[in-house]
Design a protein around this motif. Structure first.
Motif, PDB file in Angstrom:
ATOM      1  N   ILE A 109      -7.378  -6.123   7.121  1.00 59.47           N
ATOM      2  CA  ILE A 109      -7.983  -5.504   6.425  1.00 59.47           C
ATOM      3  C   ILE A 109      -6.673  -4.248   5.605  1.00 59.47           C
ATOM      4  N   ALA A 110      -6.855  -3.428   5.713  1.00 59.68           N
ATOM      5  CA  ALA A 110      -6.405  -2.116   5.887  1.00 59.68           C
ATOM      6  C   ALA A 110      -4.883  -2.404   6.199  1.00 59.68           C
ATOM      7  N   SER A 111      -3.922  -3.479   6.858  1.00 62.57           N
ATOM      8  CA  SER A 111      -2.909  -4.260   6.269  1.00 62.57           C
ATOM      9  C   SER A 111      -2.781  -4.121   5.151  1.00 62.57           C
ATOM     10  N   LYS A 112      -3.948  -5.307   4.170  1.00 66.96           N
ATOM     11  CA  LYS A 112      -3.468  -5.367   3.211  1.00 66.96           C
ATOM     12  C   LYS A 112      -3.459  -5.010   2.343  1.00 66.96           C
ATOM     13  N   GLU A 113      -3.817  -3.376   2.574  1.00 71.08           N
ATOM     14  CA  GLU A 113      -3.907  -2.795   1.632  1.00 71.08           C
ATOM     15  C   GLU A 113      -2.304  -1.323   1.658  1.00 71.08           C
ATOM     16  N   ASP A 114      -1.535  -1.770   2.995  1.00 74.64           N
ATOM     17  CA  ASP A 114      -0.404  -1.424   3.191  1.00 74.64           C
ATOM     18  C   ASP A 114       0.178  -2.272   1.890  1.00 74.64           C
ATOM     19  N   LEU A 115       0.166  -3.535   2.415  1.00 74.48           N
ATOM     20  CA  LEU A 115       0.897  -4.604   1.546  1.00 74.48           C
ATOM     21  C   LEU A 115       1.014  -4.150   0.197  1.00 74.48           C
ATOM     22  N   ALA A 116      -0.294  -3.909  -0.615  1.00 75.59           N
ATOM     23  CA  ALA A 116      -0.384  -4.053  -2.216  1.00 75.59           C
ATOM     24  C   ALA A 116      -0.084  -2.875  -2.181  1.00 75.59           C
ATOM     25  N   TRP A 117       0.327  -1.493  -1.940  1.00 78.81           N
ATOM     26  CA  TRP A 117       1.224  -0.295  -1.474  1.00 78.81           C
ATOM     27  C   TRP A 117       2.312  -0.902  -2.308  1.00 78.81           C
ATOM     28  N   VAL A 118       2.979  -1.486  -1.140  1.00 79.98           N
ATOM     29  CA  VAL A 118       3.892  -1.361  -1.254  1.00 79.98           C
ATOM     30  C   VAL A 118       4.555  -2.553  -2.270  1.00 79.98           C
ATOM     31  N   TYR A 119       3.695  -3.403  -2.986  1.00 80.69           N
ATOM     32  CA  TYR A 119       3.951  -4.235  -4.590  1.00 80.69           C
ATOM     33  C   TYR A 119       3.799  -3.438  -5.541  1.00 80.69           C
ATOM     34  N   SER A 120       2.871  -2.055  -5.681  1.00 78.99           N
ATOM     35  CA  SER A 120       2.993  -1.384  -6.613  1.00 78.99           C
ATOM     36  C   SER A 120       4.198  -0.296  -6.223  1.00 78.99           C
ATOM     37  N   SER A 121       4.718   0.404  -5.569  1.00 77.61           N
ATOM     38  CA  SER A 121       5.214   0.579  -5.194  1.00 77.61           C
ATOM     39  C   SER A 121       7.237   0.198  -6.125  1.00 77.61           C
ATOM     40  N   GLU A 122       6.662  -0.808  -5.908  1.00 73.60           N
ATOM     41  CA  GLU A 122       8.346  -2.272  -6.042  1.00 73.60           C
ATOM     42  C   GLU A 122       7.811  -2.367  -7.836  1.00 73.60           C
ATOM     43  N   GLY A 123       6.858  -2.146  -8.264  1.00 76.42           N
ATOM     44  CA  GLY A 123       6.571  -2.364  -9.336  1.00 76.42           C
ATOM     45  C   GLY A 123       5.999  -3.399  -9.465  1.00 76.42           C
ATOM     46  N   LYS A 124       5.313  -4.373  -8.424  1.00 80.56           N
ATOM     47  CA  LYS A 124       4.853  -5.541  -8.735  1.00 80.56           C
ATOM     48  C   LYS A 124       3.348  -5.614  -8.602  1.00 80.56           C
ATOM     49  N   PHE A 125       2.746  -5.136  -9.775  1.00 82.11           N
ATOM     50  CA  PHE A 125       1.568  -4.206 -10.335  1.00 82.11           C
ATOM     51  C   PHE A 125       0.763  -5.970 -10.554  1.00 82.11           C
ATOM     52  N   ASP A 126       1.150  -6.853 -11.147  1.00 76.60           N
ATOM     53  CA  ASP A 126      -0.048  -7.699 -11.118  1.00 76.60           C
ATOM     54  C   ASP A 126      -0.420  -8.778  -9.369  1.00 76.60           C
ATOM     55  N   LYS A 127       0.172  -8.033  -8.800  1.00 81.35           N
ATOM     56  CA  LYS A 127       0.781  -8.428  -7.391  1.00 81.35           C
ATOM     57  C   LYS A 127      -0.480  -7.766  -6.258  1.00 81.35           C
ATOM     58  N   ALA A 128       0.183  -6.539  -7.219  1.00 83.94           N
ATOM     59  CA  ALA A 128      -1.003  -5.658  -6.414  1.00 83.94           C
ATOM     60  C   ALA A 128      -2.218  -5.379  -6.515  1.00 83.94           C
ATOM     61  N   LYS A 129      -2.444  -6.302  -8.249  1.00 87.85           N
ATOM     62  CA  LYS A 129      -4.266  -5.655  -8.797  1.00 87.85           C
ATOM     63  C   LYS A 129      -4.989  -6.758  -8.178  1.00 87.85           C
ATOM     64  N   LYS A 130      -4.123  -8.200  -7.773  1.00 90.25           N
ATOM     65  CA  LYS A 130      -5.118  -9.144  -7.454  1.00 90.25           C
ATOM     66  C   LYS A 130      -4.879  -8.931  -5.645  1.00 90.25           C
ATOM     67  N   LEU A 131      -3.839  -8.754  -5.135  1.00 90.31           N
ATOM     68  CA  LEU A 131      -4.278  -7.844  -3.771  1.00 90.31           C
ATOM     69  C   LEU A 131      -5.713  -6.992  -3.765  1.00 90.31           C
ATOM     70  N   GLN A 132      -5.825  -6.091  -4.250  1.00 87.39           N
ATOM     71  CA  GLN A 132      -6.798  -4.525  -4.419  1.00 87.39           C
ATOM     72  C   GLN A 132      -7.850  -5.759  -4.438  1.00 87.39           C
ATOM     73  N   LYS A 133      -8.569  -6.279  -5.712  1.00 90.28           N
ATOM     74  CA  LYS A 133      -9.378  -6.970  -5.987  1.00 90.28           C
ATOM     75  C   LYS A 133      -9.979  -7.150  -4.809  1.00 90.28           C
ATOM     76  N   ASP A 134      -9.263  -8.273  -4.181  1.00 87.32           N
ATOM     77  CA  ASP A 134      -9.787  -9.136  -3.095  1.00 87.32           C
ATOM     78  C   ASP A 134      -9.866  -8.188  -2.362  1.00 87.32           C
ATOM     79  N   ILE A 135      -9.056  -7.062  -1.985  1.00 92.30           N
ATOM     80  CA  ILE A 135      -9.623  -6.196  -1.004  1.00 92.30           C
ATOM     81  C   ILE A 135     -10.667  -5.301  -1.018  1.00 92.30           C
ATOM     82  N   LEU A 136     -11.030  -4.931  -2.330  1.00 93.66           N
ATOM     83  CA  LEU A 136     -11.975  -4.319  -3.071  1.00 93.66           C
ATOM     84  C   LEU A 136     -13.377  -5.463  -2.474  1.00 93.66           C
ATOM     85  N   LYS A 137     -13.276  -6.624  -2.760  1.00 91.99           N
ATOM     86  CA  LYS A 137     -14.346  -7.819  -2.404  1.00 91.99           C
ATOM     87  C   LYS A 137     -14.471  -7.784  -1.154  1.00 91.99           C
ATOM     88  N   LEU A 138     -13.694  -7.956  -0.397  1.00 92.37           N
ATOM     89  CA  LEU A 138     -13.891  -7.849   1.539  1.00 92.37           C
ATOM     90  C   LEU A 138     -15.062  -6.489   1.820  1.00 92.37           C
TER      91      LEU A 138
END
Length: 375
Positions: A109-138
């Protein structure tokens, strides 16, 4: 002194144990950690690449030591602005951990959050949002919705909402988090103060300046008690207060607060805090049409950001954008267009052509070019 001592330890371990011994790798890791703390990213990277290859050869891809080494190198890449390389490494790490540990393991879960941070920093916000919602459920299943971990992940999703322009969603989510911390009596903890600072920023961005000022002052008081007034986290909070003063038109108060910190040299080695400080102060100068002072500060900030993070870092591009505006306001049209053109091309590369910052740069560039042709 610490660096010299650790270099001696590394050499001693190499002589006593050899290049491939665990003690040697451990000493090199300690040296890399020291470089990271000092923000000497290139030195840290060289050692971390070396350590990762050694550990991967000894233990294989599915060992926790390999994942730790991958995480360290990814962290360094992120701080160098090398987001694609960081993201590629995080993707590998997540895939390996899902295979070995499962998707609900805290490490995964922690590694997924690191990946979501990278997506957000790249401006890939749709990818970041989808991953972060999955992280919240987990994390709700694993840690519970009242846990600090869940709240931290919720705050990260709020940041993504903010960057996507979904300010109402971001504000409501942060308000729930802050209220939950107040009810639990944990509003003076690091995580709660971070959420309160983020909420103060949202209030500022949505024009609720009185709420923003009151809340960030509460944060500064709490943070000062926790880590001291001169800590980079407190300095970051004070930058939010200065930005709020600026938005309220209290330019004198904003400038005094920022110059007080500059005179006291209280930002330490935190380059992000220094750059935020410089950006807000330059904005205060622009608001007062003190163009030359704003230009000098923005040129310094751009050089620092280029040296530390590289030209493709989003914060570097924001500084470049602001400098172009300052030059244009002074009638330096050719240089302003040149810098904005570079900014636009890099934003296309880093953020994509449909990102709101990229579109803003293009619209501005086309307007300036049209005006220039007509003059």
């Amino acid at each position: 002194e610490a660096e010299e001592l650790l270099l001696q330890v590394v050499e001693t371990c190499r002589k006593l144990f050899g290049e491939d011994h665990r003690e040697t790798e451990y000493s090199i890791n300690n040296l890399a950690w020291t470089y990271r703390r000092r923000e000497l990213w290139e030195k840290a990277e060289r050692l971390e690449v070396y350590v990762l290859e050694k550990i991967r050869t000894r233990f294989g891809e599915h060992h926790s030591s390999t994942w730790t080494a991958m995480g360290n190198l990814s962290h360094t890449y992120r701080n160098q602005g090398r987001l694609k390389e960081a993201g590629d490494l995080d993707l590998q790490r997540v895939a390996l951990q899902e295979q070995s540990l499962g998707e609900e393991h805290p490490t995964t879960i922690a590694s997924k959050e690191d990946l979501a941070w990278v997506y957000s920093s790249e401006g890939k916000f749709d990818k970041a949002k989808k991953l972060q919602k999955d992280i919240l459920k987990l994390s709700a299943r694993v840690f519970g919705e009242e846990s600090g971990v869940f709240r931290g992940f919720s705050a990260n999703l709020a940041t993504t909402y903010r960057e996507m322009g979904h300010w109402k969603k971001a504000r409501k989510l942060l308000e729930r988090l802050v209220e939950a911390c107040r009810k639990a009596g944990t509003e003076k903890s690091d995580g709660a103060l971070d959420n309160m600072a983020a909420l103060a920023t949202m209030y500022r961005m949505t024009g609720h300046l009185g709420k923003a000022e009151a809340l960030i002052k509460e944060v500064i008081e709490g943070r000062t008690e926790l880590v001291g007034r001169n800590h980079p986290w407190t300095m970051s909070d004070m930058s939010i207060l200065a930005a709020t003063y600026r938005d309220k038109g209290q330019l004198k108060e904003a400038e005094e607060l920022l110059l007080e910190k500059e005179r006291a040299n209280e930002y330490g080695r935190s380059r992000p805090a220094i750059l935020r400080h410089m950006g807000i102060l330059a904005g205060v100068y622009r608001d007062q049409e003190r163009w030359k002072e704003a230009e000098d500060l923005e040129r310094r900030a751009l050089r620092t950001s280029m040296d530390v993070f590289g030209e493709e870092n989003p914060d570097t591009l924001l500084t470049m954008n602001n400098l172009a505006f300052t030059l244009h306001a002074q009638g330096c049209v050719d240089e302003a267009i040149s810098i904005m053109t570079e900014c636009y091309e890099l934003r296309v590369k880093v953020l994509g052509s449909q990102h709101r910052y990229t579109i803003s740069s293009l619209e501005c560039l086309e307007e300036w070019q049209s005006e220039h042709r007509g003059s």
